[in-house]
Structures are given as structure tokens and as C-alpha cells.
Design a protein around this motif. Sequence first.
Motif, PDB file in Angstrom:
ATOM      1  N   ARG A   1       0.635  -3.624 -10.478  1.00 30.29           N
ATOM      2  CA  ARG A   1      -0.775  -3.625 -10.858  1.00 30.29           C
ATOM      3  C   ARG A   1      -1.570  -4.574  -9.977  1.00 30.29           C
ATOM      4  O   ARG A   1      -2.649  -4.224  -9.472  1.00 30.29           O
ATOM      5  N   LYS A   2      -1.048  -5.789  -9.753  1.00 30.25           N
ATOM      6  CA  LYS A   2      -1.760  -6.769  -8.934  1.00 30.25           C
ATOM      7  C   LYS A   2      -1.882  -6.288  -7.487  1.00 30.25           C
ATOM      8  O   LYS A   2      -2.903  -6.539  -6.830  1.00 30.25           O
ATOM      9  N   LEU A   3      -0.861  -5.604  -6.995  1.00 25.05           N
ATOM     10  CA  LEU A   3      -0.939  -5.062  -5.641  1.00 25.05           C
ATOM     11  C   LEU A   3      -2.029  -4.001  -5.531  1.00 25.05           C
ATOM     12  O   LEU A   3      -2.804  -3.981  -4.572  1.00 25.05           O
ATOM     13  N   VAL A   4      -2.073  -3.105  -6.518  1.00 18.57           N
ATOM     14  CA  VAL A   4      -3.082  -2.044  -6.495  1.00 18.57           C
ATOM     15  C   VAL A   4      -4.489  -2.629  -6.606  1.00 18.57           C
ATOM     16  O   VAL A   4      -5.416  -2.196  -5.914  1.00 18.57           O
ATOM     17  N   LEU A   5      -4.653  -3.621  -7.462  1.00 17.01           N
ATOM     18  CA  LEU A   5      -5.962  -4.253  -7.610  1.00 17.01           C
ATOM     19  C   LEU A   5      -6.383  -4.945  -6.313  1.00 17.01           C
ATOM     20  O   LEU A   5      -7.552  -4.874  -5.914  1.00 17.01           O
ATOM     21  N   ALA A   6      -5.442  -5.622  -5.655  1.00 21.02           N
ATOM     22  CA  ALA A   6      -5.760  -6.281  -4.387  1.00 21.02           C
ATOM     23  C   ALA A   6      -6.138  -5.249  -3.331  1.00 21.02           C
ATOM     24  O   ALA A   6      -7.069  -5.457  -2.544  1.00 21.02           O
ATOM     25  N   PHE A   7      -5.441  -4.141  -3.334  1.00 21.85           N
ATOM     26  CA  PHE A   7      -5.672  -3.083  -2.338  1.00 21.85           C
ATOM     27  C   PHE A   7      -6.986  -2.353  -2.582  1.00 21.85           C
ATOM     28  O   PHE A   7      -7.833  -2.235  -1.684  1.00 21.85           O
ATOM     29  N   LYS A   8      -7.184  -1.909  -3.811  1.00 21.83           N
ATOM     30  CA  LYS A   8      -8.315  -1.022  -4.106  1.00 21.83           C
ATOM     31  C   LYS A   8      -9.587  -1.784  -4.467  1.00 21.83           C
ATOM     32  O   LYS A   8     -10.654  -1.523  -3.915  1.00 21.83           O
ATOM     33  N   HIS A   9      -9.483  -2.714  -5.400  1.00 23.96           N
ATOM     34  CA  HIS A   9     -10.674  -3.435  -5.845  1.00 23.96           C
ATOM     35  C   HIS A   9     -10.906  -4.712  -5.048  1.00 23.96           C
ATOM     36  O   HIS A   9     -12.038  -5.159  -4.914  1.00 23.96           O
ATOM     37  N   GLY A  10      -9.819  -5.313  -4.512  1.00 29.06           N
ATOM     38  CA  GLY A  10      -9.964  -6.503  -3.686  1.00 29.06           C
ATOM     39  C   GLY A  10     -10.159  -6.187  -2.220  1.00 29.06           C
ATOM     40  O   GLY A  10     -10.288  -7.096  -1.403  1.00 29.06           O
ATOM     41  N   ARG A  11     -10.134  -4.890  -1.880  1.00 32.20           N
ATOM     42  CA  ARG A  11     -10.384  -4.422  -0.510  1.00 32.20           C
ATOM     43  C   ARG A  11      -9.384  -4.983   0.497  1.00 32.20           C
ATOM     44  O   ARG A  11      -9.723  -5.180   1.666  1.00 32.20           O
ATOM     45  N   ARG A  12      -8.157  -5.197   0.074  1.00 35.63           N
ATOM     46  CA  ARG A  12      -7.109  -5.635   0.995  1.00 35.63           C
ATOM     47  C   ARG A  12      -6.487  -4.386   1.622  1.00 35.63           C
ATOM     48  O   ARG A  12      -5.332  -4.040   1.370  1.00 35.63           O
ATOM     49  N   ILE A  13      -7.267  -3.689   2.449  1.00 35.35           N
ATOM     50  CA  ILE A  13      -6.807  -2.415   2.983  1.00 35.35           C
ATOM     51  C   ILE A  13      -5.661  -2.572   3.970  1.00 35.35           C
ATOM     52  O   ILE A  13      -4.986  -1.600   4.298  1.00 35.35           O
ATOM     53  N   ALA A  14      -5.419  -3.806   4.448  1.00 30.57           N
ATOM     54  CA  ALA A  14      -4.280  -4.048   5.336  1.00 30.57           C
ATOM     55  C   ALA A  14      -2.953  -3.858   4.606  1.00 30.57           C
ATOM     56  O   ALA A  14      -1.894  -3.826   5.246  1.00 30.57           O
ATOM     57  N   LEU A  15      -2.986  -3.709   3.274  1.00 32.42           N
ATOM     58  CA  LEU A  15      -1.765  -3.458   2.510  1.00 32.42           C
ATOM     59  C   LEU A  15      -1.305  -2.007   2.624  1.00 32.42           C
ATOM     60  O   LEU A  15      -0.175  -1.692   2.235  1.00 32.42           O
ATOM     61  N   ALA A  16      -2.154  -1.124   3.134  1.00 35.41           N
ATOM     62  CA  ALA A  16      -1.820   0.303   3.171  1.00 35.41           C
ATOM     63  C   ALA A  16      -0.485   0.592   3.860  1.00 35.41           C
ATOM     64  O   ALA A  16       0.310   1.396   3.345  1.00 35.41           O
ATOM     65  N   PRO A  17      -0.173   0.001   5.019  1.00 31.40           N
ATOM     66  CA  PRO A  17       1.122   0.303   5.654  1.00 31.40           C
ATOM     67  C   PRO A  17       2.314  -0.059   4.774  1.00 31.40           C
ATOM     68  O   PRO A  17       3.290   0.692   4.700  1.00 31.40           O
ATOM     69  N   MET A  18       2.251  -1.203   4.088  1.00 30.74           N
ATOM     70  CA  MET A  18       3.355  -1.600   3.225  1.00 30.74           C
ATOM     71  C   MET A  18       3.503  -0.645   2.043  1.00 30.74           C
ATOM     72  O   MET A  18       4.616  -0.222   1.698  1.00 30.74           O
ATOM     73  N   LEU A  19       2.391  -0.288   1.405  1.00 31.06           N
ATOM     74  CA  LEU A  19       2.450   0.644   0.285  1.00 31.06           C
ATOM     75  C   LEU A  19       3.017   1.988   0.742  1.00 31.06           C
ATOM     76  O   LEU A  19       3.821   2.610   0.040  1.00 31.06           O
ATOM     77  N   ALA A  20       2.594   2.426   1.928  1.00 32.89           N
ATOM     78  CA  ALA A  20       3.072   3.710   2.448  1.00 32.89           C
ATOM     79  C   ALA A  20       4.566   3.673   2.750  1.00 32.89           C
ATOM     80  O   ALA A  20       5.271   4.675   2.541  1.00 32.89           O
ATOM     81  N   ARG A  21       5.063   2.545   3.236  1.00 31.97           N
ATOM     82  CA  ARG A  21       6.504   2.448   3.517  1.00 31.97           C
ATOM     83  C   ARG A  21       7.322   2.591   2.232  1.00 31.97           C
ATOM     84  O   ARG A  21       8.384   3.220   2.235  1.00 31.97           O
ATOM     85  N   LEU A  22       6.826   2.002   1.139  1.00 30.85           N
ATOM     86  CA  LEU A  22       7.531   2.138  -0.133  1.00 30.85           C
ATOM     87  C   LEU A  22       7.518   3.583  -0.617  1.00 30.85           C
ATOM     88  O   LEU A  22       8.504   4.068  -1.178  1.00 30.85           O
ATOM     89  N   VAL A  23       6.405   4.276  -0.401  1.00 28.16           N
ATOM     90  CA  VAL A  23       6.323   5.695  -0.774  1.00 28.16           C
ATOM     91  C   VAL A  23       7.261   6.525   0.099  1.00 28.16           C
ATOM     92  O   VAL A  23       8.017   7.370  -0.397  1.00 28.16           O
ATOM     93  N   ALA A  24       7.227   6.274   1.412  1.00 30.57           N
ATOM     94  CA  ALA A  24       8.046   7.050   2.353  1.00 30.57           C
ATOM     95  C   ALA A  24       9.540   6.941   2.037  1.00 30.57           C
ATOM     96  O   ALA A  24      10.287   7.902   2.232  1.00 30.57           O
ATOM     97  N   ALA A  25       9.942   5.776   1.535  1.00 27.94           N
ATOM     98  CA  ALA A  25      11.357   5.571   1.213  1.00 27.94           C
ATOM     99  C   ALA A  25      11.828   6.465   0.075  1.00 27.94           C
ATOM    100  O   ALA A  25      13.029   6.723  -0.059  1.00 27.94           O
ATOM    101  N   ARG A  26      10.888   6.969  -0.732  1.00 27.25           N
ATOM    102  CA  ARG A  26      11.242   7.819  -1.869  1.00 27.25           C
ATOM    103  C   ARG A  26      11.052   9.302  -1.585  1.00 27.25           C
ATOM    104  O   ARG A  26      11.438  10.147  -2.398  1.00 27.25           O
TER     105      ARG A  26
END
Length: 269
Positions: free
Chosen positions: A94-119
Motif C-alpha cells: 500500500r505504501k509503495l502504491v501511494l508513493a508511486f501514484k499519489h506521491g508522484r514517485r514515478i521512478a518506482l515504475a521499473p521496480m514495480l514492473a520487474r515484480l510483475v514481470a517475474a510473475r
Amino acid sequence: MPAATLLRESLAPLVDLIYPPRCPVCGESIAQQDGLCPACWSELVIPGAPACARCQRPIASDVAEGTMICAPCLAHPPRHDGIAAGTIYNDTARKLVLAFKHGRRIALAPMLARLVAARLPVLEGEWLIVPVPLHRWRLWRRGFNQAALIARELALGTGGTLTVDALHRHKRTPMLGGLGRKARAKTLSGAIAADPRRAASLRGANVVLVDDVLTSGATSEACVAALKRAGAKRVIVACFSRVLEEGKGGMPGWNPDNETPGAEAPGAT
């Protein structure tokens, strides 16, 4: 190496000098901008086996049987062709999503995508990478589509073709929290449709539908239905985090009316 990746890596030392990297969850110093500290990494819940053969929902069983079907899929067989979730939704996710979406930490996108790609399963052949769309007014207010940012990184990592305009949200919808399955479907009826200009590429296509969080599944179901009506052959739903109904009640800050469970500022996608 893609030009965007090369530019990002070349500028990384300067960015780190101006903005020393810190864990977006707890604030501890870390080695790079798109990572987590070891303690927060350990708190992420990664889905595993045994799981439902249709939706990959974890199933409590001592037998790792590949043909088990969960109760929700038995009650309402899904139209999608599988779900690939990077994590199970908890307070750290939840905190990661809030930082990414509402906190505008868009630099987190590659890390989030790597976790998705692994699945994701092995994507053989040609695949379209399609983000869940935002209504134009929400896109204007937020400034970016978080699903599209993850989709872009997934396309770079998998070799799929990013198609950000395959779907359009024509109708602005209210929040879906507290609504039953039929009410959610009625609210989303006609809200999402495939772009006619993408008809040729969608016909017979294999599609990875990307979102940040899969909550009730109503929005993804509407997107899958639109893609299948347009002729898509297979649609896999990929998300950074997946909310399990049985885990909502004990989640800190849980509010069923929020698009992101536990978010301080509600809003519909």
C-alpha cells in the motif's frame, strides 16, 4: 540498450547526488532510486503455489495441484486468461502504491514492473502490452497514468508492443467501493471500450492488461470484456499488487470506498 534506459543510467549519479536515494516505504538510505531497504523487501508478500489454475489466487492446501480452482472462479468463471500479480496487497505494498501514484514517485515504475514481470508466464510470440485507461479528466488532474508507466517498463522488459491507446474510458465513473458485483458491472457498463483505430491489431491478439492494483476486479473485467469483443484471443491481467477479499478487514487504514485500499485520498480511476 534502449535510448531511454541509457539516458536514465547516465544521469543516475547526478540524480543520486541531488536526491540521495531513500526507501519509499520507511525512508532509510538505500543504494539506488528504485529499490527498497532489506527490511521492507522482506515485508512484501509474493504470491506462490499452490494457487488457482484460472486466476492464480493462493489456495491454502498441502497439495500443489495444478488443476485446483478457487471458490470465486467456480462461482463466476473469469473471462481473462490468468492473473499475474507481483505482490499480495498488504501495508508495505500500500505504501509503495501511494508513493508511486499519489506521491508522484514515478521512478518506482521499473521496480514495480520487474515484480510483475517475474510473475508473468513466458510470453511466446507477439504480445500487446495494454494499460488500464484513465478518464481524460482524471488523467489531466493526476498528470500521468500509473498503469501506463508500469506497462511501458513491462514492454521494455518483455519485448511486447506497448499500446497505450488500445482502450478508452469514455465515461467518468464513481468509486466502486461498497457496490455488489451487479452494481459494479452496471456502473462500468459502456465506460470502457476498445479504440476502433486499433481494431486490426487487437483482432486475434495476445494481450497483457496492466494495472497497478487489482482490487474488486470490476475494472479489469470491463477491460477484458472490451478487448475480447474487439477480437483479442488471450488477455492476461498483470498488476503490481492484488487485494484478496479475506485480507481487507485487517489492513491498516482500509477504506472500501478508495480506489487504492487504505489510501488517504480517495478517488476512482
